[in-house]
Enzyme design. Structure first.
Site, PDB file in Angstrom:
ATOM      1  N   CYS A 109      19.892 -26.868  26.638  1.00  0.00           N
ATOM      2  CA  CYS A 109      20.003 -28.626  26.402  1.00  0.00           C
ATOM      3  C   CYS A 109      20.001 -28.613  27.990  1.00  0.00           C
ATOM      4  O   CYS A 109      19.786 -28.424  28.447  1.00  0.00           O
ATOM      5  CB  CYS A 109      21.474 -27.924  26.202  1.00  0.00           C
ATOM      6  SG  CYS A 109      22.387 -29.509  27.351  1.00  0.00           S
ATOM      7  N   ASN A 143       6.272 -29.036  25.584  1.00  0.00           N
ATOM      8  CA  ASN A 143       5.968 -29.227  24.189  1.00  0.00           C
ATOM      9  C   ASN A 143       6.530 -29.730  23.494  1.00  0.00           C
ATOM     10  O   ASN A 143       7.813 -30.037  23.189  1.00  0.00           O
ATOM     11  CB  ASN A 143       5.768 -27.940  23.426  1.00  0.00           C
ATOM     12  CG  ASN A 143       4.349 -28.383  22.446  1.00  0.00           C
ATOM     13  OD1 ASN A 143       3.789 -28.283  22.918  1.00  0.00           O
ATOM     14  ND2 ASN A 143       5.159 -28.492  21.484  1.00  0.00           N
ATOM     15  N   GLU A 144       6.634 -31.441  23.472  1.00  0.00           N
ATOM     16  CA  GLU A 144       7.202 -32.544  22.041  1.00  0.00           C
ATOM     17  C   GLU A 144       8.724 -32.480  22.329  1.00  0.00           C
ATOM     18  O   GLU A 144       9.632 -31.991  21.514  1.00  0.00           O
ATOM     19  CB  GLU A 144       6.713 -31.515  20.801  1.00  0.00           C
ATOM     20  CG  GLU A 144       5.637 -32.549  20.399  1.00  0.00           C
ATOM     21  CD  GLU A 144       5.730 -31.959  19.294  1.00  0.00           C
ATOM     22  OE1 GLU A 144       6.345 -31.221  18.156  1.00  0.00           O
ATOM     23  OE2 GLU A 144       4.382 -32.116  18.400  1.00  0.00           O
ATOM     24  N   GLU A 316      -2.156 -33.045  19.330  1.00  0.00           N
ATOM     25  CA  GLU A 316      -2.759 -31.731  18.587  1.00  0.00           C
ATOM     26  C   GLU A 316      -2.783 -32.800  17.057  1.00  0.00           C
ATOM     27  O   GLU A 316      -1.932 -34.270  16.907  1.00  0.00           O
ATOM     28  CB  GLU A 316      -1.636 -31.552  17.625  1.00  0.00           C
ATOM     29  CG  GLU A 316      -0.496 -30.287  19.255  1.00  0.00           C
ATOM     30  CD  GLU A 316       1.181 -30.235  18.566  1.00  0.00           C
ATOM     31  OE1 GLU A 316       1.512 -30.370  17.971  1.00  0.00           O
ATOM     32  OE2 GLU A 316       1.078 -29.474  20.006  1.00  0.00           O
ATOM     33  N   TRP A 324       5.446 -28.305   7.269  1.00  0.00           N
ATOM     34  CA  TRP A 324       6.701 -28.592   8.301  1.00  0.00           C
ATOM     35  C   TRP A 324       7.420 -29.864   6.859  1.00  0.00           C
ATOM     36  O   TRP A 324       8.713 -29.915   7.705  1.00  0.00           O
ATOM     37  CB  TRP A 324       7.391 -29.081   9.013  1.00  0.00           C
ATOM     38  CG  TRP A 324       5.923 -29.845   9.818  1.00  0.00           C
ATOM     39  CD1 TRP A 324       4.441 -29.072  10.371  1.00  0.00           C
ATOM     40  CD2 TRP A 324       5.648 -31.299  10.052  1.00  0.00           C
ATOM     41  NE1 TRP A 324       4.248 -30.316  11.085  1.00  0.00           N
ATOM     42  CE2 TRP A 324       5.169 -31.415  10.210  1.00  0.00           C
ATOM     43  CE3 TRP A 324       6.595 -32.054   9.675  1.00  0.00           C
ATOM     44  CZ2 TRP A 324       4.332 -32.582  10.540  1.00  0.00           C
ATOM     45  CZ3 TRP A 324       6.213 -33.341   9.745  1.00  0.00           C
ATOM     46  CH2 TRP A 324       5.473 -33.810  10.033  1.00  0.00           C
ATOM     47  N   GLU A 364       4.595 -20.791  11.114  1.00  0.00           N
ATOM     48  CA  GLU A 364       3.815 -21.691  10.411  1.00  0.00           C
ATOM     49  C   GLU A 364       2.713 -20.683  10.379  1.00  0.00           C
ATOM     50  O   GLU A 364       1.603 -20.893   9.714  1.00  0.00           O
ATOM     51  CB  GLU A 364       3.765 -22.482  12.184  1.00  0.00           C
ATOM     52  CG  GLU A 364       4.801 -22.671  12.540  1.00  0.00           C
ATOM     53  CD  GLU A 364       4.075 -23.997  13.957  1.00  0.00           C
ATOM     54  OE1 GLU A 364       3.171 -24.046  14.409  1.00  0.00           O
ATOM     55  OE2 GLU A 364       4.689 -25.032  14.116  1.00  0.00           O
ATOM     56  N   GLN A 365       3.489 -19.524   9.312  1.00  0.00           N
ATOM     57  CA  GLN A 365       1.811 -19.337   8.466  1.00  0.00           C
ATOM     58  C   GLN A 365       1.222 -19.606   7.253  1.00  0.00           C
ATOM     59  O   GLN A 365       0.178 -19.965   7.266  1.00  0.00           O
ATOM     60  CB  GLN A 365       2.316 -17.564   8.443  1.00  0.00           C
ATOM     61  CG  GLN A 365       3.328 -18.060   6.750  1.00  0.00           C
ATOM     62  CD  GLN A 365       3.873 -16.873   6.632  1.00  0.00           C
ATOM     63  OE1 GLN A 365       3.121 -15.628   6.258  1.00  0.00           O
ATOM     64  NE2 GLN A 365       4.838 -16.071   7.455  1.00  0.00           N
ATOM     65  N   MET A 366       1.569 -20.885   6.984  1.00  0.00           N
ATOM     66  CA  MET A 366       1.435 -21.834   6.110  1.00  0.00           C
ATOM     67  C   MET A 366       0.989 -23.170   6.701  1.00  0.00           C
ATOM     68  O   MET A 366       0.256 -23.755   5.811  1.00  0.00           O
ATOM     69  CB  MET A 366       2.568 -22.285   4.833  1.00  0.00           C
ATOM     70  CG  MET A 366       3.435 -21.042   4.203  1.00  0.00           C
ATOM     71  SD  MET A 366       2.399 -19.945   3.502  1.00  0.00           S
ATOM     72  CE  MET A 366       2.046 -20.740   2.290  1.00  0.00           C
ATOM     73  N   HIS A 367       0.394 -23.378   7.776  1.00  0.00           N
ATOM     74  CA  HIS A 367      -0.035 -24.649   8.465  1.00  0.00           C
ATOM     75  C   HIS A 367      -1.340 -24.139   8.661  1.00  0.00           C
ATOM     76  O   HIS A 367      -1.716 -23.244   9.569  1.00  0.00           O
ATOM     77  CB  HIS A 367       0.696 -24.710  10.012  1.00  0.00           C
ATOM     78  CG  HIS A 367       0.750 -25.977  10.603  1.00  0.00           C
ATOM     79  ND1 HIS A 367      -1.061 -25.668  10.857  1.00  0.00           N
ATOM     80  CD2 HIS A 367       1.232 -26.817  10.894  1.00  0.00           C
ATOM     81  CE1 HIS A 367      -0.814 -27.645  11.501  1.00  0.00           C
ATOM     82  NE2 HIS A 367       0.559 -28.040  11.335  1.00  0.00           N
TER      83      HIS A 367
HETATM   84  C1  GAL Z   1       4.235 -30.060  16.795  1.00  0.00           C
HETATM   85  C2  GAL Z   1       4.298 -28.790  17.458  1.00  0.00           C
HETATM   86  C3  GAL Z   1       2.911 -27.501  17.035  1.00  0.00           C
HETATM   87  C4  GAL Z   1       3.354 -26.889  16.034  1.00  0.00           C
HETATM   88  C5  GAL Z   1       2.530 -28.383  15.594  1.00  0.00           C
HETATM   89  C6  GAL Z   1       2.587 -27.866  13.717  1.00  0.00           C
HETATM   90  O1  GAL Z   1       5.138 -30.711  16.395  1.00  0.00           O
HETATM   91  O2  GAL Z   1       3.793 -29.312  19.230  1.00  0.00           O
HETATM   92  O3  GAL Z   1       3.141 -26.708  17.796  1.00  0.00           O
HETATM   93  O4  GAL Z   1       4.483 -26.351  15.793  1.00  0.00           O
HETATM   94  O5  GAL Z   1       3.866 -29.311  15.355  1.00  0.00           O
HETATM   95  O6  GAL Z   1       2.481 -29.196  13.442  1.00  0.00           O
END
Ligand code: GAL
Length: 638
Positions: A109, A143-144, A316, A324, A364-367
């Site tokens: 938070c 991060n984000e 990125e 996702w 994130e193995q499918m990314h």
């Molecule tokens: C972003 C994030 C990364 C990774 C990526 C996957 O939102 O900063 O760590 O998760 O998405 O698309």
């Protein structure tokens, strides 16, 4: 300015013997930046107070020895489990009051002062160790912010901090009661301690209460962020960066950006199309493997404005299918190259791909990465190589001031999502529609924040949906060709109807005396073509009626260079309006084939074909996913 490529890398995910070859392969691909460390807290500090820097020192040495410039992330978006044991109340709570606990990321938070201090402390420790290390060329903070809907928290800590924030903003409880109109429904308070968070109520909370909570939540992010900036600034001269995320609107990016050097964002065009953009099924099918033709460019222009001195990067870049979105198709061949070039044409200094190699484990193995999990090159790597070769040949892509400015304002998003009045009224969508209308006519656009005080150099300025226009911006529109509306300057800062009613533009006699929202499918035709949909205002006043609906009700009213639009136009009507205004402002428009977009830099005109089929433009056939550029002023191919 020299543009370059980067990649996100997680040495802690891979066996040590792979690192040298990975670094060499990155360099061979034409990559010069590598971002590391942003999720590695459990390896940097495995148990509280015991640090293990050996592996990080080693990784920095390997990457740097190969010739790569390191961007070091602060690991604060993934606090280790021991941190959550130290601060069991550090988690955010969702609007239903459920704890958003450990086991993924962003589990904190923003109001928790103990965790904020712990985050600043890890920054001081990293800053002491690496701040003057010449191999660290930039720092990424956290991060984000806001990813996974993490800005608004309904925790006890947020509640307490909100009461303090309210006391600071309003001074006395009477002032708050008056500002919010709490006489309505007997909502009057006698002390700040009585005020709850605007959730778990029988029906809608007071919109002023909700907007105050939105402002507070944004301020908490700024405060959190500035604690890390304060920790790092004295310890390093390297630029500080944050990586924002597409269509994350719950905090003010301009305010976060004001304390750092470079804005960056994470561009996932295909994920965005499927996951976070409105659109007809035909539009989504057509752009399935390319992404929406305006979404990326809009964010590029936005982050150019957020960055100090217009400095911005893509931290990125989607390299292949993501994991996702509800559905995750692969990019059309050529799109990774197109997205990269589009970013450079909008002024990005660096485009960095996410990630080097697809992870074979965890969420994130499918990314996709540039490499497959078995370390063979994935299609994205070949396109990155192509971009690297082209960059070596490419003349500069220095930015030029665009002829058109579009104002974007985060508090307006909070205002209209609090008080939408129509189920599908979205400020972001309205601004993106405006942006699309400009780009369909071939125009390059600069996005400006609402605290802009000078509009010098812009032939045309658009201010759609800005809930309340600050006095300096209102003063700056004098003498400009400007389009305001719909819903511009319609409420006070407290989200109440002002007296006189809006838009209250000095010297311009138009009042929006009534508003209507229209359900999907309802259209009111407007001569000479097109229609209004979703939102219609009744406009009264002595200004000229420039466009009216079939009943003669004014939709666009004008006086000299000032125009007020009292409706949400469809595409055809937008084209009419943009063409008229550009003509008046002396800007040349170039109506474009479907899916083609242009971007003018100082010396070049770029064309990007987001469509799935070739288009002929400027005497040239541009293939699907094609990019071409010409020197400006001439139409000769570079
Ligand atoms: C972003 C994030 C990364 C990774 C990526 C996957 O939102 O900063 O760590 O998760 O998405 O698309």
């Amino acid at each position: 300015m020299k543009r370059s490529l980067g990649v996100c890398y997680y040495p802690e995910h891979w066996p040590r013997p792979m690192w040298e070859q990975d670094a060499a392969d990155m360099v061979a691909t034409g990559i010069s930046w590598v971002r590391i460390g942003e999720f590695a807290w459990s390896r940097i500090e495995p148990v509280p107070g015991q640090y293990d820097f050996d592996w990080l020192d080693d990784a920095i040495a390997v990457l740097s020895d190969a010739g790569l410039k390191v961007i070091l992330g602060t690991p604060t978006c993934t606090p280790p489990v021991w941190m959550t044991e130290r601060f069991p109340d550090m988690f955010a709570r969702d609007a239903q009051g459920h704890v958003r606990g450990f086991g993924s990321r962003r589990h904190y938070c923003f109001s928790h002062s103990g965790y904020r201090e712990a985050a600043a402390e890890i920054c001081r420790i990293l800053g002491d160790r690496y701040g003057r290390d010449p191999r660290i060329h930039a720092w990424q903070i956290d991060n984000e912010y806001g990813c996974h809907d993490t800005i608004l928290s309904w925790s006890d800590t947020a509640h307490e901090a909100f009461q303090t924030w309210l006391a600071n903003r309003y001074g006395t409880i009477d002032a708050l009661n008056t500002a919010w109109g709490n006489v309505f429904w007997s909502m009057e308070y006698s002390s700040f301690e009585q005020i709850g968070l605007p959730n778990l109520m029988v029906t809608q909370p007071n919109p002023s209460h909700e907007l105050a909570f939105r402002r507070f939540s944004s301020d908490q992010v700024v405060r959190w962020h500035e604690a890390q900036v304060a920790a790092l600034r004295p310890r390093t001269d390297a630029p500080l960066v944050h990586n924002y995320m597409g269509r994350v609107l719950d905090f003010d990016h301009f305010e976060v950006g004001s304390s750092i050097d470079i804005a960056s964002w994470d561009s996932y065009p295909i994920g965005f199309l499927s996951d976070r953009l409105e659109g007809t099924p035909e539009h989504k099918a057509r752009y399935l493997r390319q992404g929406d033709p305006d979404m990326q460019a809009f964010h590029h222009d936005l982050y150019r404005a957020v960055g100090n001195d217009n400095r911005w990067w893509v931290m990125e870049q989607q390299p292949g299918p993501v994991n996702w979105a509800p559905y995750n198709p692969a990019p059309l061949p050529g799109m990774v190259r197109l997205w990269s070039w589009e970013a450079f044409a909008h002024g990005a200094e660096v485009v960095s791909y996410f990630r080097w190699r697809q992870a074979p484990f965890a969420q994130e193995q499918m990314h996709a990465g540039l490499r497959r999990p078995d370390n063979a090159p994935a299609p994205g790597q070949h396109e990155a190589e192509t971009v690297a070769c082209e960059l070596a040949e490419m003349p500069d892509t220095d930015i030029a001031q665009a002829p058109v400015a579009l104002v974007f304002d985060y508090p307006s998003e909070w205002a209209w999502s609090t008080l939408p009045q129509g189920a599908d009224f979205s400020y972001f969508r309205l601004v993106l529609d405006t942006y699309r209308a400009l780009r369909r006519q071939g125009l390059s656009v600069d996005i400006l924040p609402s605290d802009t005080t000078s509009l010098a150099g812009y032939a045309l300025v658009l201010i759609p949906g800005m809930a309340s226009v600050p006095a300096p911006l209102m003063a700056a529109i004098k003498g400009q060709t400007v389009l305001l509306g719909p819903r511009t300057n319609a409420v006070t800062d407290e989200l109440c109807i002002p007296q006189p009613m809006g838009p209250a533009i000095p010297g311009f006699d138009v009042t929006a005396t009534r508003v209507e929202s229209l359900p999907p499918g309802i259209r009111r035709p407007v001569a000479p073509g097109g229609a209004v949909l979703r939102w219609v205002e009744t406009l009264e006043g002595s200004a000229n009626v420039s466009l009216a609906d079939a009943t003669g009700a004014p939709m666009l009213m004008s006086d000299g260079q000032t125009h007020y639009l009292g409706a949400w136009p469809d595409d055809a009507l937008w084209s009419e309006i943009v063409t008229r205004l550009a003509g008046e402002a002396g800007i040349e428009v170039t109506p474009l084939p479907e899916g083609l977009r242009l971007r003018d830099t100082q010396h070049h005109r770029f064309a990007f074909n987001y469509g799935p089929e070739p288009v002929v433009f400027n005497g040239e056939t541009i293939p699907a996913a094609g990019v071409v550029w010409w020197p400006r002023q001439t139409t000769e191919r570079a």
